[in-house]
Write a protein that holds these residues in place. Structure first.
Motif, PDB file in Angstrom:
ATOM      1  N   SER A  12      19.412  -6.531  12.349  1.00 43.10           N
ATOM      2  CA  SER A  12      20.475  -5.691  12.883  1.00 43.10           C
ATOM      3  C   SER A  12      21.584  -6.574  13.434  1.00 43.10           C
ATOM      4  N   GLN A  13      22.799  -6.045  13.402  1.00 43.03           N
ATOM      5  CA  GLN A  13      23.939  -6.747  13.992  1.00 43.03           C
ATOM      6  C   GLN A  13      24.191  -6.316  15.429  1.00 43.03           C
ATOM      7  N   VAL A  14      23.493  -5.261  15.895  1.00 44.12           N
ATOM      8  CA  VAL A  14      23.768  -4.720  17.229  1.00 44.12           C
ATOM      9  C   VAL A  14      22.558  -4.706  18.161  1.00 44.12           C
ATOM     10  N   CYS A  15      21.380  -5.105  17.658  1.00 42.48           N
ATOM     11  CA  CYS A  15      20.173  -5.160  18.506  1.00 42.48           C
ATOM     12  C   CYS A  15      19.215  -6.189  17.907  1.00 42.48           C
ATOM     13  N   ASP A  16      17.988  -6.224  18.398  1.00 43.53           N
ATOM     14  CA  ASP A  16      17.007  -7.222  17.978  1.00 43.53           C
ATOM     15  C   ASP A  16      16.199  -6.837  16.747  1.00 43.53           C
ATOM     16  N   THR A  17      16.411  -5.671  16.174  1.00 45.20           N
ATOM     17  CA  THR A  17      15.596  -5.162  15.071  1.00 45.20           C
ATOM     18  C   THR A  17      15.660  -6.064  13.837  1.00 45.20           C
ATOM     19  N   GLU A  18      14.474  -6.335  13.277  1.00 46.69           N
ATOM     20  CA  GLU A  18      14.349  -7.043  12.009  1.00 46.69           C
ATOM     21  C   GLU A  18      13.349  -6.289  11.148  1.00 46.69           C
ATOM     22  N   SER A  29      22.232   0.394  -1.830  1.00 49.73           N
ATOM     23  CA  SER A  29      21.997   1.159  -0.610  1.00 49.73           C
ATOM     24  C   SER A  29      22.663   0.463   0.561  1.00 49.73           C
ATOM     25  N   ASP A  30      22.950   1.247   1.589  1.00 49.12           N
ATOM     26  CA  ASP A  30      23.575   0.731   2.796  1.00 49.12           C
ATOM     27  C   ASP A  30      22.560   0.838   3.934  1.00 49.12           C
ATOM     28  N   LEU A  31      21.662  -0.150   4.044  1.00 44.32           N
ATOM     29  CA  LEU A  31      20.643  -0.160   5.091  1.00 44.32           C
ATOM     30  C   LEU A  31      21.322  -0.452   6.425  1.00 44.32           C
ATOM     31  N   CYS A  32      21.132   0.463   7.376  1.00 43.62           N
ATOM     32  CA  CYS A  32      21.811   0.363   8.670  1.00 43.62           C
ATOM     33  C   CYS A  32      20.812   0.370   9.821  1.00 43.62           C
ATOM     34  N   CYS A  33      21.249  -0.178  10.939  1.00 50.91           N
ATOM     35  CA  CYS A  33      20.490  -0.105  12.176  1.00 50.91           C
ATOM     36  C   CYS A  33      21.498   0.052  13.302  1.00 50.91           C
ATOM     37  N   GLY A  34      21.307   1.047  14.132  1.00 53.04           N
ATOM     38  CA  GLY A  34      22.238   1.282  15.227  1.00 53.04           C
ATOM     39  C   GLY A  34      23.601   1.753  14.761  1.00 53.04           C
ATOM     40  N   GLY A  35      23.682   2.286  13.526  1.00 48.63           N
ATOM     41  CA  GLY A  35      24.946   2.768  12.988  1.00 48.63           C
ATOM     42  C   GLY A  35      25.791   1.695  12.327  1.00 48.63           C
ATOM     43  N   GLY A  87      18.531   3.571   9.285  1.00 50.32           N
ATOM     44  CA  GLY A  87      19.052   4.599   8.408  1.00 50.32           C
ATOM     45  C   GLY A  87      19.584   4.036   7.112  1.00 50.32           C
ATOM     46  N   ILE A  88      19.838   4.920   6.178  1.00 52.71           N
ATOM     47  CA  ILE A  88      20.531   4.597   4.932  1.00 52.71           C
ATOM     48  C   ILE A  88      21.854   5.327   5.016  1.00 52.71           C
ATOM     49  N   GLY A  89      22.931   4.580   5.201  1.00 56.26           N
ATOM     50  CA  GLY A  89      24.232   5.205   5.414  1.00 56.26           C
ATOM     51  C   GLY A  89      24.191   6.053   6.679  1.00 56.26           C
ATOM     52  N   ASP A  90      24.495   7.345   6.535  1.00 52.02           N
ATOM     53  CA  ASP A  90      24.486   8.263   7.671  1.00 52.02           C
ATOM     54  C   ASP A  90      23.173   9.030   7.813  1.00 52.02           C
ATOM     55  N   THR A  91      22.187   8.721   6.987  1.00 51.83           N
ATOM     56  CA  THR A  91      20.915   9.435   6.996  1.00 51.83           C
ATOM     57  C   THR A  91      19.838   8.605   7.703  1.00 51.83           C
ATOM     58  N   PRO A  92      19.275   9.126   8.788  1.00 50.91           N
ATOM     59  CA  PRO A  92      18.230   8.377   9.500  1.00 50.91           C
ATOM     60  C   PRO A  92      16.943   8.260   8.680  1.00 50.91           C
ATOM     61  N   LEU A  93      16.244   7.131   8.851  1.00 52.22           N
ATOM     62  CA  LEU A  93      14.932   6.952   8.250  1.00 52.22           C
ATOM     63  C   LEU A  93      13.880   7.527   9.192  1.00 52.22           C
ATOM     64  N   GLU A  94      12.751   7.953   8.638  1.00 50.43           N
ATOM     65  CA  GLU A  94      11.676   8.550   9.415  1.00 50.43           C
ATOM     66  C   GLU A  94      10.479   7.609   9.417  1.00 50.43           C
ATOM     67  N   VAL A  95       9.672   7.664  10.489  1.00 46.60           N
ATOM     68  CA  VAL A  95       8.438   6.896  10.536  1.00 46.60           C
ATOM     69  C   VAL A  95       7.506   7.458   9.468  1.00 46.60           C
ATOM     70  N   LYS A  96       6.955   6.584   8.644  1.00 43.72           N
ATOM     71  CA  LYS A  96       6.052   7.023   7.582  1.00 43.72           C
ATOM     72  C   LYS A  96       4.726   7.441   8.199  1.00 43.72           C
ATOM     73  N   ARG A  97       4.255   8.590   7.805  1.00 47.59           N
ATOM     74  CA  ARG A  97       2.997   9.136   8.305  1.00 47.59           C
ATOM     75  C   ARG A  97       1.841   8.684   7.414  1.00 47.59           C
ATOM     76  N   ALA A  98       0.685   8.491   8.011  1.00 50.84           N
ATOM     77  CA  ALA A  98      -0.515   8.125   7.255  1.00 50.84           C
ATOM     78  C   ALA A  98      -0.965   9.312   6.411  1.00 50.84           C
ATOM     79  N   LYS A  99      -1.443   9.023   5.233  1.00 48.96           N
ATOM     80  CA  LYS A  99      -1.963  10.080   4.366  1.00 48.96           C
ATOM     81  C   LYS A  99      -3.324  10.510   4.902  1.00 48.96           C
ATOM     82  N   PRO A 100      -3.589  11.812   4.942  1.00 51.39           N
ATOM     83  CA  PRO A 100      -4.895  12.266   5.417  1.00 51.39           C
ATOM     84  C   PRO A 100      -6.002  11.871   4.421  1.00 51.39           C
TER      85      PRO A 100
END
Length: 105
Positions: A12-18, A29-35, A87-100
């Motif tokens: 990220s360019q605005v926080c510590d996220t890697e 794709s436009d992978l974003c973090c913090g907008g 996010g990808i562009g203006d669309t937030p990514l979601e935490v992937k859920r474990a398959k039951p």
């Protein structure tokens, strides 16, 4: 926009996220973090101001969690948590859920 590759590392360019890309979409794709767009980890220091994530993009990212888009075409693994949301562009990514697991009777 960039072509993301499986195994690519981004920061990220605005926080510590890697993150590491686990599954990459075939299109650019436009992978974003913090907008703000993320940069490749190999490219050195972030270039944007360290003013923090944009409003609405400050939900944070969790260490060791996989994040995916609604279609499942992109999947990233957080290797360093931060204050920005992914996010990808203006669309937030979601935490992937474990398959039951299947029921065993």
């Amino acid at each position: 926009m960039t072509v993301l590759k499986t195994g690519g590392r981004y920061r990220s360019q605005v926080c510590d996220t890697e993150v590491i890309v686990v599954r990459a979409p075939s299109a650019e794709s436009d992978l974003c973090c913090g907008g703000t767009p993320m940069v490749r980890l190999e490219d050195g220091q972030p270039t944007a101001s360290n003013s923090g994530p944009a409003e609405g993009w400050d939900g944070g990212s969790l260490l060791g969690k996989r994040y995916t888009d609604a279609d499942g075409t992109l999947e990233v693994l957080v290797t360093r948590p931060g204050n920005g949301s992914l996010g990808i562009g203006d669309t937030p990514l979601e935490v992937k859920r474990a398959k039951p697991l299947p029921a065993s009777d």
